[in-house]
Design a protein around this motif. Sequence first.
Motif, mmCIF file in Angstrom:
data_model
loop_
_atom_site.group_PDB
_atom_site.id
_atom_site.type_symbol
_atom_site.label_atom_id
_atom_site.label_comp_id
_atom_site.label_asym_id
_atom_site.label_seq_id
_atom_site.Cartn_x
_atom_site.Cartn_y
_atom_site.Cartn_z
ATOM 1 N N LYS A 174 -0.438 -1.868 -18.317
ATOM 2 C CA LYS A 174 0.714 -1.544 -19.155
ATOM 3 C C LYS A 174 0.946 -0.037 -19.217
ATOM 4 C CE LYS A 174 0.605 -5.524 -22.223
ATOM 5 N NZ LYS A 174 0.397 -5.985 -23.598
ATOM 6 N N ASN A 175 -0.136 0.754 -19.357
ATOM 7 C CA ASN A 175 0.001 2.206 -19.473
ATOM 8 C C ASN A 175 0.584 2.826 -18.214
ATOM 9 O OD1 ASN A 175 -1.047 2.130 -22.024
ATOM 10 N ND2 ASN A 175 -3.093 2.738 -21.448
ATOM 11 N N LYS A 176 0.320 2.220 -17.058
ATOM 12 C CA LYS A 176 0.837 2.766 -15.808
ATOM 13 C C LYS A 176 2.236 2.238 -15.495
ATOM 14 C CE LYS A 176 -3.448 4.065 -13.779
ATOM 15 N NZ LYS A 176 -4.107 4.411 -12.566
ATOM 16 N N GLY A 177 2.763 1.379 -16.362
ATOM 17 C CA GLY A 177 4.137 0.918 -16.203
ATOM 18 C C GLY A 177 4.304 -0.229 -15.231
ATOM 19 N N GLY A 215 -9.021 1.538 -7.145
ATOM 20 C CA GLY A 215 -8.420 0.681 -6.129
ATOM 21 C C GLY A 215 -6.932 0.933 -6.024
ATOM 22 N N ILE A 216 -6.330 0.337 -5.011
ATOM 23 C CA ILE A 216 -4.888 0.444 -4.784
ATOM 24 C C ILE A 216 -4.305 -0.968 -4.791
ATOM 25 C CG2 ILE A 216 -3.087 1.142 -3.154
ATOM 26 C CD1 ILE A 216 -5.119 3.192 -2.052
ATOM 27 N N ILE A 217 -3.262 -1.161 -5.582
ATOM 28 C CA ILE A 217 -2.606 -2.469 -5.612
ATOM 29 C C ILE A 217 -1.873 -2.653 -4.292
ATOM 30 C CG2 ILE A 217 -0.830 -3.865 -6.719
ATOM 31 C CD1 ILE A 217 -1.597 -2.496 -9.352
ATOM 32 N N VAL A 218 -2.244 -3.706 -3.583
ATOM 33 C CA VAL A 218 -1.668 -4.001 -2.275
ATOM 34 C C VAL A 218 -0.474 -4.931 -2.416
ATOM 35 C CG1 VAL A 218 -2.128 -5.039 -0.021
ATOM 36 C CG2 VAL A 218 -3.911 -3.734 -1.161
ATOM 37 N N ASP A 219 -0.598 -5.926 -3.304
ATOM 38 C CA ASP A 219 0.426 -6.960 -3.392
ATOM 39 C C ASP A 219 0.300 -7.657 -4.733
ATOM 40 O OD1 ASP A 219 2.506 -8.617 -2.417
ATOM 41 O OD2 ASP A 219 1.069 -10.102 -1.702
ATOM 42 N N GLN A 220 1.392 -8.211 -5.214
ATOM 43 C CA GLN A 220 1.382 -8.982 -6.451
ATOM 44 C C GLN A 220 2.331 -10.152 -6.294
ATOM 45 O OE1 GLN A 220 4.091 -9.025 -9.046
ATOM 46 N NE2 GLN A 220 2.874 -10.520 -10.127
ATOM 47 N N ARG A 221 1.828 -11.337 -6.563
ATOM 48 C CA ARG A 221 2.639 -12.552 -6.490
ATOM 49 C C ARG A 221 2.280 -13.439 -7.680
ATOM 50 N NH1 ARG A 221 5.688 -11.522 -2.185
ATOM 51 N NH2 ARG A 221 4.557 -10.730 -0.411
ATOM 52 N N GLN A 222 3.244 -13.769 -8.476
ATOM 53 C CA GLN A 222 3.083 -14.615 -9.657
ATOM 54 C C GLN A 222 1.840 -14.222 -10.442
ATOM 55 O OE1 GLN A 222 3.479 -18.650 -8.207
ATOM 56 N NE2 GLN A 222 5.592 -18.642 -8.904
ATOM 57 N N ILE A 233 0.809 -1.203 0.000
ATOM 58 C CA ILE A 233 0.000 0.000 0.000
ATOM 59 C C ILE A 233 0.851 1.265 0.000
ATOM 60 C CG2 ILE A 233 -1.476 1.380 1.529
ATOM 61 C CD1 ILE A 233 -3.210 -0.979 1.922
ATOM 62 N N SER A 234 1.994 1.237 0.649
ATOM 63 C CA SER A 234 2.833 2.437 0.700
ATOM 64 C C SER A 234 3.285 2.874 -0.691
ATOM 65 C CB SER A 234 4.041 2.206 1.600
ATOM 66 O OG SER A 234 4.829 1.167 1.085
ATOM 67 N N ASP A 235 3.283 1.955 -1.661
ATOM 68 C CA ASP A 235 3.647 2.294 -3.032
ATOM 69 C C ASP A 235 2.545 3.100 -3.727
ATOM 70 O OD1 ASP A 235 5.997 0.913 -2.680
ATOM 71 O OD2 ASP A 235 5.277 -0.894 -3.688
ATOM 72 N N MET A 236 1.310 3.014 -3.219
ATOM 73 C CA MET A 236 0.162 3.752 -3.737
ATOM 74 C C MET A 236 -0.010 3.607 -5.251
ATOM 75 S SD MET A 236 -1.349 4.877 -1.090
ATOM 76 C CE MET A 236 -2.529 6.005 -1.773
ATOM 77 N N GLN A 237 0.014 2.395 -5.738
ATOM 78 C CA GLN A 237 -0.193 2.152 -7.159
ATOM 79 C C GLN A 237 -1.694 2.030 -7.390
ATOM 80 O OE1 GLN A 237 2.400 -1.289 -7.385
ATOM 81 N NE2 GLN A 237 3.736 -0.117 -8.710
ATOM 82 N N GLU A 238 -2.274 3.072 -7.972
ATOM 83 C CA GLU A 238 -3.716 3.095 -8.187
ATOM 84 C C GLU A 238 -4.075 2.427 -9.496
ATOM 85 O OE1 GLU A 238 -5.112 7.087 -7.803
ATOM 86 O OE2 GLU A 238 -4.324 7.286 -5.779
ATOM 87 N N ILE A 239 -5.251 1.820 -9.515
ATOM 88 C CA ILE A 239 -5.729 1.117 -10.696
ATOM 89 C C ILE A 239 -7.249 1.199 -10.715
ATOM 90 C CG2 ILE A 239 -5.927 -1.173 -9.653
ATOM 91 C CD1 ILE A 239 -4.175 -1.647 -12.538
ATOM 92 N N THR A 240 -7.842 1.121 -11.887
ATOM 93 C CA THR A 240 -9.294 1.128 -12.009
ATOM 94 C C THR A 240 -9.768 -0.291 -12.256
ATOM 95 O OG1 THR A 240 -9.257 3.355 -12.911
ATOM 96 C CG2 THR A 240 -11.253 2.082 -13.273
ATOM 97 N N VAL A 241 -10.747 -0.709 -11.464
ATOM 98 C CA VAL A 241 -11.332 -2.044 -11.560
ATOM 99 C C VAL A 241 -12.731 -1.897 -12.149
ATOM 100 C CG1 VAL A 241 -12.152 -3.992 -10.193
ATOM 101 C CG2 VAL A 241 -10.000 -2.892 -9.606
ATOM 102 N N THR A 242 -13.121 -2.818 -13.033
ATOM 103 C CA THR A 242 -14.439 -2.771 -13.652
ATOM 104 C C THR A 242 -15.273 -3.959 -13.217
ATOM 105 O OG1 THR A 242 -13.498 -1.703 -15.594
ATOM 106 C CG2 THR A 242 -15.668 -2.691 -15.857
#
Length: 78
Positions: free
Chosen positions: A70-73, A24-31, A5-14
């Motif tokens: 992809k657009n958000k890198g 939303g905010i990306i909390v974690d990513q694993r595989q 959460i500290s990274d504050m990577q925002e994303i739109t969910v549909t």
Amino acid sequence: MGYYISDMQEITVTCTDNGNKIDGIIVDQRQDVIRVNMQDVVLHFHKEKKNLFVAKMAGLEFTIDPTEIKNKGYNYGL
């Protein structure tokens, strides 16, 4: 490596059932899983196809648009 959460990577969910878009905010990513916090509810999005992440909750289906990732890198193996 996870993202928190500290990274504050925002994303739109549909919501595919009603077309609503939720920030939303990306909390974690694993595989092949991305965890997203949407209004204090964390959903686990599983990679279903090459460019499709899907989560289900309360009879509703939610997706993350791969072009937005992809657009958000963000690099989630797309």
